[in-house]
Motif scaffolding. Structure first.
Motif, PDB file in Angstrom:
ATOM      1  N   ALA A 130       0.834  -1.201   0.000  1.00 37.02           N
ATOM      2  CA  ALA A 130       0.000   0.000   0.000  1.00 37.02           C
ATOM      3  C   ALA A 130       0.869   1.251   0.000  1.00 37.02           C
ATOM      4  CB  ALA A 130      -0.923   0.021   1.213  1.00 37.02           C
ATOM      5  N   ILE A 131       0.365   2.289  -0.666  1.00 39.39           N
ATOM      6  CA  ILE A 131       0.970   3.620  -0.626  1.00 39.39           C
ATOM      7  C   ILE A 131       0.140   4.448   0.353  1.00 39.39           C
ATOM      8  CG2 ILE A 131       1.560   5.688  -1.949  1.00 39.39           C
ATOM      9  CD1 ILE A 131       1.693   3.915  -4.450  1.00 39.39           C
ATOM     10  N   ALA A 132       0.790   5.047   1.358  1.00 37.54           N
ATOM     11  CA  ALA A 132       0.059   5.722   2.429  1.00 37.54           C
ATOM     12  C   ALA A 132      -0.609   7.025   1.979  1.00 37.54           C
ATOM     13  CB  ALA A 132       0.988   5.997   3.603  1.00 37.54           C
ATOM     14  N   ILE A 133      -0.098   7.683   0.938  1.00 37.85           N
ATOM     15  CA  ILE A 133      -0.655   8.890   0.321  1.00 37.85           C
ATOM     16  C   ILE A 133      -0.464  10.153   1.157  1.00 37.85           C
ATOM     17  CG2 ILE A 133      -2.717  10.021  -0.580  1.00 37.85           C
ATOM     18  CD1 ILE A 133      -1.714   7.828  -2.400  1.00 37.85           C
ATOM     19  N   SER A 134      -1.001  10.184   2.388  1.00 42.21           N
ATOM     20  CA  SER A 134      -0.895  11.372   3.240  1.00 42.21           C
ATOM     21  C   SER A 134      -1.162  10.959   4.680  1.00 42.21           C
ATOM     22  CB  SER A 134      -1.905  12.445   2.816  1.00 42.21           C
ATOM     23  OG  SER A 134      -3.226  12.045   3.159  1.00 42.21           O
ATOM     24  N   VAL A 163       4.221  -1.256   3.314  1.00 42.71           N
ATOM     25  CA  VAL A 163       3.622   0.074   3.165  1.00 42.71           C
ATOM     26  C   VAL A 163       4.720   1.063   2.805  1.00 42.71           C
ATOM     27  CG1 VAL A 163       2.411   1.970   4.316  1.00 42.71           C
ATOM     28  CG2 VAL A 163       1.750  -0.397   4.800  1.00 42.71           C
ATOM     29  N   PHE A 164       4.456   1.883   1.791  1.00 41.94           N
ATOM     30  CA  PHE A 164       5.366   2.948   1.373  1.00 41.94           C
ATOM     31  C   PHE A 164       4.865   4.246   1.985  1.00 41.94           C
ATOM     32  CE2 PHE A 164       5.342  -0.337  -1.890  1.00 41.94           C
ATOM     33  CZ  PHE A 164       6.703  -0.629  -1.975  1.00 41.94           C
ATOM     34  N   MET A 165       5.735   4.911   2.767  1.00 42.96           N
ATOM     35  CA  MET A 165       5.281   6.058   3.557  1.00 42.96           C
ATOM     36  C   MET A 165       6.433   7.007   3.817  1.00 42.96           C
ATOM     37  SD  MET A 165       5.065   3.796   7.065  1.00 42.96           S
ATOM     38  CE  MET A 165       5.679   2.209   6.479  1.00 42.96           C
ATOM     39  N   ASN A 166       6.081   8.235   4.262  1.00 43.23           N
ATOM     40  CA  ASN A 166       7.103   9.142   4.783  1.00 43.23           C
ATOM     41  C   ASN A 166       6.994   9.153   6.312  1.00 43.23           C
ATOM     42  OD1 ASN A 166       5.000  10.943   5.506  1.00 43.23           O
ATOM     43  ND2 ASN A 166       5.150  12.028   3.561  1.00 43.23           N
TER      44      ASN A 166
END
Length: 314
Positions: free
Chosen positions: A164-168, A185-188
């Motif tokens: 999943a891409i966390a988006i925001s 999960v791909f996140m900042n």
């Protein structure tokens, strides 16, 4: 037909205004305007297609010209586009104002349509067939929490990897109920804080905090600072090489996710996947578009040579 990756998530219109000089809040600022199809899922799908993978895209769209624009862009890249069309609704949009250096000033996300993509829509015949005929699934947090949770339950029950891409930060909260069923999960760092429930005092602490929250694997990016990736007990850190002449930061995180997943599909280990994701993000930073038209397997290999080996933390 089995595809390498099924992408279920955001595919909408991105509008970005680039300011020419120093931002003056509350005043008119000179700049330029551009518009293109975008969205976390769409951007990742485009990048994966450019890297030679077979990709199917499922996303909610309106029955309007914007939706047709998104479909046409996907089809030009050979993506098997399977939109869920709401004829009486407008396709979602994302409108951003960017500094001269490409960093975000403010953005407006008009994305209420995504809330209509409920979990029951996963039971549609065409969607069920798509879920049953893919090597891996990528979703993004534009989707409702119940839909993301249902996707996680399907993936866990059928042994299909789900990322999943966390988006925001605001949207990342929707991943929490099904976090234990996500493989990656791909996140900042701001999104990681939402998922972990607290802020890491040191980047190396993120894997421990996120594992406690139930996550099996992830990558935490921090712009030009250290990226942390983990998978099970394995943890690696990589300091991205500096990128000069950044054209636009939009889409860099989606490119990282696509590069990382592309490497995993080819059997790469965590370290190589981390390096390839970093190289894909760097290529995107140099492009004025959210997905770099120059991205290819050969061009990615050239940039990969500039990315250092990651440090093994555990």
């Amino acid at each position: 037909m089995t595809v390498d990756i099924l992408v279920i998530g955001g595919a909408h219109i991105d509008r970005r205004g680039h300011l020419f000089g120093q931002t003056k809040m509350g005043a008119s600022n000179p700049g330029r305007w551009m518009e293109e199809p975008g969205g976390g899922g769409f951007n990742a799908a485009c990048n994966l297609a450019r890297l030679g993978h077979s990709v199917r895209l499922i996303s909610p769209r309106g029955g309007d010209a914007a939706g047709e624009q998104v479909s046409a862009a996907a089809e030009r890249l050979g993506i098997d586009d399977c939109p869920v069309v709401f004829l009486d609704r407008a396709t979602p949009s994302y409108t951003a104002i960017l500094e001269d250096d490409g960093n975000l000033v403010i953005a407006l996300a008009d994305m209420a349509l995504y809330d209509l993509f409920s979990a029951r829509r996963l039971r549609a015949r065409t969607t069920r067939e798509s879920l049953a005929s893919t090597r891996t699934i990528l979703c993004d947090a534009n989707l409702p929490a119940e839909t993301l949770t249902a996707l996680g339950n399907f993936a866990a029950s059928n042994g299909v990897p789900l990322s999943a891409i966390a988006i925001s930060p605001a949207k990342a909260t929707k991943l929490i109920p099904g976090l234990h069923n996500l493989d990656h999960v791909f996140m900042n760092a701001n999104e990681a804080e939402v998922l972990a429930g607290q802020r890491a005092t040191d980047p190396a602490e993120w894997p421990l905090l996120l594992r406690k929250a139930g996550l099996k694997g992830g990558a935490i990016t921090a712009g030009g600072s250290m990226t942390i990736a983990f998978d099970g007990d394995e943890v690696m850190a990589l300091s991205p090489p500096p990128v000069s002449d950044i054209a636009d930061v939009t889409g860099a995180g989606d490119a990282f996710a696509a590069g990382f997943l592309s490497a995993q599909l080819e059997g790469a280990d965590l370290g190589l996947a981390l390096r390839i994701g970093t190289a894909a993000a760097a290529i995107t930073l140099l492009s004025p578009y959210a997905t770099a038209e120059s991205l290819s397997v050969d061009f990615l290999a050239t940039h990969l040579a500039l990315v250092p080996e990651p440090e093994i933390l555990s």
